[in-house]
Design a protein around this motif. Structure first.
Motif, mmCIF file in Angstrom:
data_model
loop_
_atom_site.group_PDB
_atom_site.id
_atom_site.type_symbol
_atom_site.label_atom_id
_atom_site.label_comp_id
_atom_site.label_asym_id
_atom_site.label_seq_id
_atom_site.Cartn_x
_atom_site.Cartn_y
_atom_site.Cartn_z
ATOM 1 N N ILE A 164 -7.114 0.257 -0.820
ATOM 2 C CA ILE A 164 -7.587 -1.068 -1.289
ATOM 3 C C ILE A 164 -7.406 -1.146 -2.803
ATOM 4 N N PHE A 165 -8.032 -0.236 -3.544
ATOM 5 C CA PHE A 165 -7.814 -0.161 -5.000
ATOM 6 C C PHE A 165 -7.358 1.237 -5.344
ATOM 7 N N PRO A 166 -6.231 1.453 -5.937
ATOM 8 C CA PRO A 166 -5.298 0.452 -6.482
ATOM 9 C C PRO A 166 -4.237 -0.044 -5.506
ATOM 10 N N GLY A 167 -4.318 0.350 -4.240
ATOM 11 C CA GLY A 167 -3.224 0.064 -3.301
ATOM 12 C C GLY A 167 -2.862 -1.400 -3.163
ATOM 13 N N ALA B 283 -3.770 -2.755 3.651
ATOM 14 C CA ALA B 283 -4.328 -1.504 3.132
ATOM 15 C C ALA B 283 -4.386 -0.443 4.240
ATOM 16 N N ALA B 284 -4.860 -0.833 5.420
ATOM 17 C CA ALA B 284 -4.954 0.149 6.515
ATOM 18 C C ALA B 284 -3.571 0.618 6.933
ATOM 19 N N LEU B 285 -2.610 -0.307 6.957
ATOM 20 C CA LEU B 285 -1.237 0.100 7.309
ATOM 21 C C LEU B 285 -0.674 1.052 6.256
ATOM 22 N N LYS B 286 -1.098 0.857 5.013
ATOM 23 C CA LYS B 286 -0.654 1.770 3.939
ATOM 24 C C LYS B 286 -1.263 3.157 4.137
ATOM 25 N N ARG C 192 -11.182 8.754 0.936
ATOM 26 C CA ARG C 192 -10.517 8.504 -0.353
ATOM 27 C C ARG C 192 -9.194 7.765 -0.143
ATOM 28 N N LYS C 193 -8.500 8.167 0.916
ATOM 29 C CA LYS C 193 -7.220 7.521 1.214
ATOM 30 C C LYS C 193 -7.432 6.021 1.515
ATOM 31 N N LEU C 194 -8.463 5.737 2.292
ATOM 32 C CA LEU C 194 -8.736 4.330 2.632
ATOM 33 C C LEU C 194 -9.168 3.561 1.384
ATOM 34 N N ASN C 195 -10.062 4.147 0.586
ATOM 35 C CA ASN C 195 -10.481 3.467 -0.649
ATOM 36 C C ASN C 195 -9.284 3.212 -1.555
ATOM 37 N N ASN C 196 -8.431 4.240 -1.702
ATOM 38 C CA ASN C 196 -7.267 4.076 -2.586
ATOM 39 C C ASN C 196 -6.292 3.031 -2.061
#
Ligand SMILES: Cc1ncc(COP(=O)(O)O)c(C=O)c1O
Length: 426
Positions: A253-256, A99-102, A247-251
């Motif tokens: 994780i979900f839905p990422g 998720a963090a790499l995303k 928001r980017k970090l939350n996204n």
């Protein structure tokens, strides 16, 4: 075998595995056990539920109670990790990293990280999350004596490579990363800085290791079940106050990376966070003093313990070398120890090139500390190692002595409502 007999045989093995750990000295550095209150949350109806989204913003009905649980957990995590942003949904340290790499890099970008041979995690490598994200990887030169990235050479690599992301943190992790210097160099070339605290998160939260979010890390990831003593899962943490970045970090994780994010484990994490607020700093302090005591006691017994010049360790881990490089001596030692009632893992040490034939062991003390052992007991543990690996005593005799020794350490500590460390065994 009939299918019911098959299912029964599986449950028998589950029980047998529990008894094996109960009667042994579990010393895998990434493992821990659950407190009774965390176990209650994990073994709950939440196991079967879904709550996509964030508290108050769900895609499904039925989430009011879970909203309170997750909100309490998020606020508690902010206090425990002293930061502005926490996501407690991730199902593992690896998922946190993906998720963090995303969030921090895009396919085709370059990242710098510690190589797996020097102790970096597989998710930092092309065979893992870095490859999944399609990132180019450049690894840091390693300072074997200090067991950390070589500062000057790594700064040079960062300046030359100009990565989009500089990743730090390891699975074999004896000493804090010299993060300030390296993060400064990364920020100078416009890179984001990520610190993978999977192993050392509990030590960091307990004020015993380093403080990556104050030393230059833009994001810290980690597992919730290693030195942080919760259920299996992960965290994504940042001290940024930029809500767009949150928001980017939350996204991510979900839905990422997650749909169901294992609500029972999120509830368990929230309970574990509350327990950590109360008991975490003592636990972290005692883990590090136990690791240091174990290292000195092993050296006194005649073992080759790495990093003597730096006091062996500043974490929960100790590294020992048992023979020539690439000799497989670490594998043989781990086998003999298991026959003697001590569960460890073989590990590549500096110079080793064959992951299945390494010369060393990685030892961890989080679980022994959690069941109440202290610095004196670490000397007893070192003595069992010496009986198995130096004095070549009969392993069955050592195993029965280990079992008797361990019978005195069957209660999980550093939690509310202390209870059986290995519950429900038949
Ligand atoms: C540095 C590091 N990062 C990530 C992970 C992966 O964590 P998990 O097993 O929770 O996926 C590990 C696992 O040991 C690790 O050592």
């Amino acid at each position: 075998m009939g299918k019911k007999a098959q299912a029964t045989a599986i449950l028998d093995s589950v029980n047998s595995s529990g008894r094996h750990y109960r009667d042994s000295l579990p010393m895998i550095a990434s493992e821990n056990i659950l407190s009774p209150m965390v176990a209650k949350a994990v073994n709950s109806d939440l196991h079967g539920r879904y709550a996509e989204g964030l508290p108050g913003k769900r895609y499904y009905q039925g989430c009011d109670d879970f909203d309170s649980i997750e909100s309490l957990g998020i606020e508690s995590a902010k206090r425990v990790f002293n930061c502005n942003f926490t996501n407690i949904q991730s199902t593992s340290g690896t998922v946190s990293n993906i998720a963090a790499l995303k969030a921090l890099a895009k396919p085709g970008d370059t990242i710098t990280a510690v190589s797996t041979a020097d102790g970096g995690h597989i998710s930092h490598a092309r065979m893992g999350a870095v490859g999944v994200r399609g990132l180019g990887l450049v690894t840091y030169p390693w300072d074997i004596d200090r067991m950390e990235p070589d500062i000057d050479a790594s700064i040079k690599i960062i300046r030359e490579t100009k990565p989009n992301l500089a990743l730090f943190g390891q699975s074999v992790f004896l000493f804090p990363t010299p993060l300030r210097e390296l993060a400064d160099a990364a920020h100078e070339v416009g890179a984001k800085v990520m610190y993978d605290g999977a192993h050392v998160l509990g030590l960091i939260a307990g004020g015993q290791f380093q403080d990556p979010l104050r030393e230059g890390a833009d994001v810290m990831t980690g597992s919730s079940h290693k030195t942080f003593p919760g259920p299996q899962g992960g965290f994504v943490l940042s001290d940024s106050s930029d809500e767009k970045f949150h928001r980017k970090l939350n996204n991510s994780i979900f839905p990422g990376t997650c749909s169901s994010y294992h609500l029972h484990h999120v509830a368990g994490k929230a309970v574990a966070l509350a327990e950590f607020e109360e008991f975490g700093s003592d636990y972290a302090k005692n883990i590090v003093s136990n690791a240091q005591s174990l290292a000195s006691a092993l050296a006194a017994e005649g073992f080759d313990v790495l990093a003597e010049d730096r006091g062996y360790t500043a974490s929960h881990q100790v590294l020992t070398r048992h023979g020539e490089i690439d000799s497989g001596a670490g594998r043989k030692a781990a086998d003999l120890l298991e026959k003697s009632g001590i569960i460890t893992n073989m590990n590549m040490l500096p110079g080793d090139t064959k992951a299945m034939q390494p010369s060393g062991l990685r030892l961890g003390v989080p679980e022994l500390t959690r069941v109440g052992m202290g610095i004196d007991e670490m000397k007893d543990v070192a003595n069992f190692f010496a009986r198995a690996l130096i004095k070549n005593e009969e392993t069955s005799k050592i195993k029965s002595d280990v079992r008797e020794f361990k019978s005195n350490y069957q209660t999980v500590k550093y939690c509310f409502d202390e209870g059986p460390a290995y519950p429900g065994l038949e």
